[in-house]
Design a protein around this motif. Structure first.
Motif, PDB file in Angstrom:
ATOM      1  N   ILE A  19      66.626  42.729  52.932  1.00 23.50           N
ATOM      2  CA  ILE A  19      66.834  43.545  51.741  1.00 23.50           C
ATOM      3  C   ILE A  19      68.237  44.132  51.770  1.00 23.50           C
ATOM      4  N   VAL A  20      68.927  43.995  50.669  1.00 22.04           N
ATOM      5  CA  VAL A  20      70.292  44.519  50.545  1.00 22.04           C
ATOM      6  C   VAL A  20      70.260  45.671  49.552  1.00 22.04           C
ATOM      7  N   CYS A  21      70.859  46.802  49.935  1.00 20.14           N
ATOM      8  CA  CYS A  21      70.953  47.914  48.977  1.00 20.14           C
ATOM      9  C   CYS A  21      72.289  48.605  49.174  1.00 20.14           C
ATOM     10  N   PHE A  22      72.570  49.577  48.327  1.00 24.67           N
ATOM     11  CA  PHE A  22      73.806  50.341  48.512  1.00 24.67           C
ATOM     12  C   PHE A  22      73.658  51.246  49.726  1.00 24.67           C
ATOM     13  N   ARG A  23      74.760  51.421  50.444  1.00 26.81           N
ATOM     14  CA  ARG A  23      74.750  52.242  51.643  1.00 26.81           C
ATOM     15  C   ARG A  23      74.363  53.687  51.330  1.00 26.81           C
ATOM     16  N   SER A  24      74.761  54.143  50.139  1.00 20.62           N
ATOM     17  CA  SER A  24      74.491  55.538  49.779  1.00 20.62           C
ATOM     18  C   SER A  24      72.996  55.832  49.684  1.00 20.62           C
ATOM     19  N   VAL A  25      72.165  54.794  49.489  1.00 16.15           N
ATOM     20  CA  VAL A  25      70.727  55.019  49.380  1.00 16.15           C
ATOM     21  C   VAL A  25      69.985  54.400  50.571  1.00 16.15           C
ATOM     22  N   ALA A  26      70.713  54.118  51.650  1.00 19.43           N
ATOM     23  CA  ALA A  26      70.108  53.430  52.789  1.00 19.43           C
ATOM     24  C   ALA A  26      68.947  54.219  53.384  1.00 19.43           C
ATOM     25  N   HIS A  27      69.112  55.524  53.512  1.00 17.07           N
ATOM     26  CA  HIS A  27      68.057  56.322  54.131  1.00 17.07           C
ATOM     27  C   HIS A  27      66.807  56.346  53.254  1.00 17.07           C
ATOM     28  N   TYR A  28      67.036  56.474  51.963  1.00 14.14           N
ATOM     29  CA  TYR A  28      65.914  56.449  51.000  1.00 14.14           C
ATOM     30  C   TYR A  28      65.158  55.123  51.100  1.00 14.14           C
ATOM     31  N   VAL A  29      65.897  54.022  51.104  1.00  8.85           N
ATOM     32  CA  VAL A  29      65.271  52.699  51.163  1.00  8.85           C
ATOM     33  C   VAL A  29      64.537  52.507  52.496  1.00  8.85           C
ATOM     34  N   TYR A  30      65.132  52.990  53.578  1.00 11.25           N
ATOM     35  CA  TYR A  30      64.495  52.867  54.891  1.00 11.25           C
ATOM     36  C   TYR A  30      63.155  53.603  54.915  1.00 11.25           C
ATOM     37  N   LYS A  31      63.152  54.811  54.369  1.00 10.06           N
ATOM     38  CA  LYS A  31      61.910  55.591  54.345  1.00 10.06           C
ATOM     39  C   LYS A  31      60.855  54.919  53.470  1.00 10.06           C
ATOM     40  N   LEU A  32      61.301  54.372  52.340  1.00  7.67           N
ATOM     41  CA  LEU A  32      60.373  53.659  51.451  1.00  7.67           C
ATOM     42  C   LEU A  32      59.738  52.475  52.169  1.00  7.67           C
ATOM     43  N   LEU A  33      60.591  51.697  52.845  1.00  9.51           N
ATOM     44  CA  LEU A  33      60.105  50.495  53.517  1.00  9.51           C
ATOM     45  C   LEU A  33      59.139  50.873  54.645  1.00  9.51           C
ATOM     46  N   CYS A  34      59.484  51.908  55.408  1.00  7.37           N
ATOM     47  CA  CYS A  34      58.612  52.342  56.503  1.00  7.37           C
ATOM     48  C   CYS A  34      57.264  52.796  55.949  1.00  7.37           C
ATOM     49  N   ASP A  35      57.318  53.504  54.840  1.00  4.54           N
ATOM     50  CA  ASP A  35      56.094  54.007  54.233  1.00  4.54           C
ATOM     51  C   ASP A  35      55.226  52.849  53.728  1.00  4.54           C
ATOM     52  N   ALA A  36      55.891  51.888  53.060  1.00  4.79           N
ATOM     53  CA  ALA A  36      55.154  50.750  52.499  1.00  4.79           C
ATOM     54  C   ALA A  36      54.614  49.841  53.601  1.00  4.79           C
ATOM     55  N   ALA A  37      55.227  49.918  54.794  1.00  6.39           N
ATOM     56  CA  ALA A  37      54.812  49.050  55.901  1.00  6.39           C
ATOM     57  C   ALA A  37      53.935  49.793  56.902  1.00  6.39           C
ATOM     58  N   ALA A  38      53.503  50.985  56.542  1.00  2.00           N
ATOM     59  CA  ALA A  38      52.718  51.793  57.486  1.00  2.00           C
ATOM     60  C   ALA A  38      51.491  51.030  57.995  1.00  2.00           C
ATOM     61  N   THR A  39      51.180  51.243  59.251  1.00  3.47           N
ATOM     62  CA  THR A  39      50.054  50.560  59.886  1.00  3.47           C
ATOM     63  C   THR A  39      48.764  50.716  59.071  1.00  3.47           C
ATOM     64  N   ASP A  40      48.028  49.633  58.955  1.00  5.58           N
ATOM     65  CA  ASP A  40      46.747  49.594  58.236  1.00  5.58           C
ATOM     66  C   ASP A  40      46.875  49.822  56.729  1.00  5.58           C
ATOM     67  N   SER A  41      48.078  49.650  56.188  1.00  8.65           N
ATOM     68  CA  SER A  41      48.200  49.842  54.738  1.00  8.65           C
ATOM     69  C   SER A  41      48.391  48.519  53.997  1.00  8.65           C
ATOM     70  N   GLU A  42      48.018  47.406  54.632  1.00  9.93           N
ATOM     71  CA  GLU A  42      48.130  46.120  53.947  1.00  9.93           C
ATOM     72  C   GLU A  42      47.236  46.109  52.710  1.00  9.93           C
ATOM     73  N   VAL A  43      47.740  45.462  51.664  1.00  9.74           N
ATOM     74  CA  VAL A  43      46.939  45.326  50.448  1.00  9.74           C
ATOM     75  C   VAL A  43      46.156  44.013  50.499  1.00  9.74           C
ATOM     76  N   ARG A  44      46.693  43.043  51.219  1.00 11.34           N
ATOM     77  CA  ARG A  44      46.109  41.700  51.380  1.00 11.34           C
ATOM     78  C   ARG A  44      45.865  41.022  50.039  1.00 11.34           C
ATOM     79  N   TYR A  45      46.825  41.199  49.141  1.00 10.10           N
ATOM     80  CA  TYR A  45      46.709  40.536  47.843  1.00 10.10           C
ATOM     81  C   TYR A  45      47.333  39.153  47.890  1.00 10.10           C
ATOM     82  N   HIS A  46      48.505  39.047  48.508  1.00 12.12           N
ATOM     83  CA  HIS A  46      49.206  37.762  48.552  1.00 12.12           C
ATOM     84  C   HIS A  46      48.942  37.004  49.845  1.00 12.12           C
ATOM     85  N   VAL A  47      48.579  37.708  50.900  1.00  9.28           N
ATOM     86  CA  VAL A  47      48.439  37.052  52.201  1.00  9.28           C
ATOM     87  C   VAL A  47      47.010  37.188  52.714  1.00  9.28           C
TER      88      VAL A  47
END
Lengths: 192, 109
Positions: A164-192
């Motif tokens: 994922i490529v984003c602007f450096r100015s929002v890197a921390h925001y994007v990192y937190k979003l990704l960590c949150d979306a990837a949190a353990t046991d939070s799979e949606v299992r819709y596509h996989v």
């Protein structure tokens, strides 16, 4: 001058997939007529990869070099960080006198890698309004879109990882979003 | 949900990936025009229930402008086309006629 550092200094977190900040990557924005042979030749000479198709990305085997299609008149040239200025000069010399724009934007961006299996799709699908079904998006495609509230782009180097490529100015925001979306046991299992 | 296909990059995205740019095919009335024309250019916009033509920008994608023909009541998109046109192309108008017989929009029909 102090050494260059990436936005989050390689921060990483493991959820149901691993999220990591990738560190420094050389990036050159090349704008002009993408159909022009000189421009294509210059981009290929700088990276060693062929021109990508519309909304595509071509990556070299070692992964450090790539060409990504950003817009009808814009190409993202990815090169090793240390060589960005040299490759930029090479492109500018090759296209001198042409109506093109080439700028080193390495320090304006941040890159993240999601790895650990096909579930990387789930993380992106939670954050972007993009069809992440394997039939609709896969390796070789480069998608610019909205990631929660900021613009971003992503591609899949292989079926089990995502960059994922984003602007450096929002890197921390994007990192937190990704960590949150990837949190353990939070799979949606819709596509996989 | 409003889904638009950007004719510049071919990507089909959801509304929030795009930025609306208001009514399409406005004729700009600037210096030398009458007060009525300038007033109409600034303020007299169409607000139909049904077929409408709009400008959109692929703001979070390729960044380019384009035109879209859609239905404001159902969010059905009849087609998208180049921003470099002063009126809707014939194939778009034909598609609308097939689905909304007898439609009209300003002086277009």
């Amino acid at each position: 001058m102090p050494d260059a550092r990436s936005a989050l200094d390689g921060a990483s977190e493991a959820g149901f997939v691993k999220v990591e900040e990738m560190g420094l990557q050389g990036m050159i924005t090349l704008r002009g007529d993408l159909a022009a042979e000189e421009l294509q030749a210059a981009a290929t000479a700088a990276t060693g990869v062929d021109m990508p198709d519309r909304t595509g990305i071509r990556t070299a085997r070692d992964g450090g070099n790539a060409l990504a299609w950003m817009a009808p008149d814009e190409l993202l040239v990815m090169v090793p960080y240390a060589e960005a200025e040299e490759r930029l000069a090479q492109i500018q010399a090759a296209l001198e006198g042409r109506h093109v724009l080439a700028v080193n934007v390495s320090d304006a961006r941040a890159l993240f890698r999601l790895s650990g299996g096909p579930q990387v799709r789930e993380v992106v699908a939670k954050l972007c309004p993009v069809d992440m079904a394997p039939a609709a998006f896969g390796p070789g495609m480069f998608r610019r879109t909205r990631l929660a509230q900021v613009p971003a782009a992503f591609h899949m180097p292989d079926a089990d990882s995502m960059v994922i490529v984003c602007f450096r100015s929002v890197a921390h925001y994007v990192y937190k979003l990704l960590c949150d979306a990837a949190a353990t046991d939070s799979e949606v299992r819709y596509h996989v | 949900m409003l889904m638009l296909t950007c004719p510049n990059c071919g990507v089909t995205g959801e509304e929030s990936e795009f930025a609306p740019g208001g009514e399409a095919h406005l004729k700009r009335h600037g210096p030398g025009s009458s007060d009525e024309e300038f007033h109409a250019y600034l303020f007299a916009k169409e607000n139909p229930r049904g077929v409408h033509f709009e400008r959109w920008r692929h703001a979070n994608g390729c960044g380019k402008w384009f035109h879209a023909a859609r239905c404001t009541a159902t969010l059905e998109v009849f087609g998208t086309y180049s921003a470099q046109t002063t009126e809707p192309p014939k194939d778009i108008k034909d598609k609308i006629s097939a689905k909304r017989p007898g439609w009209s929009w300003r002086e277009v029909e």
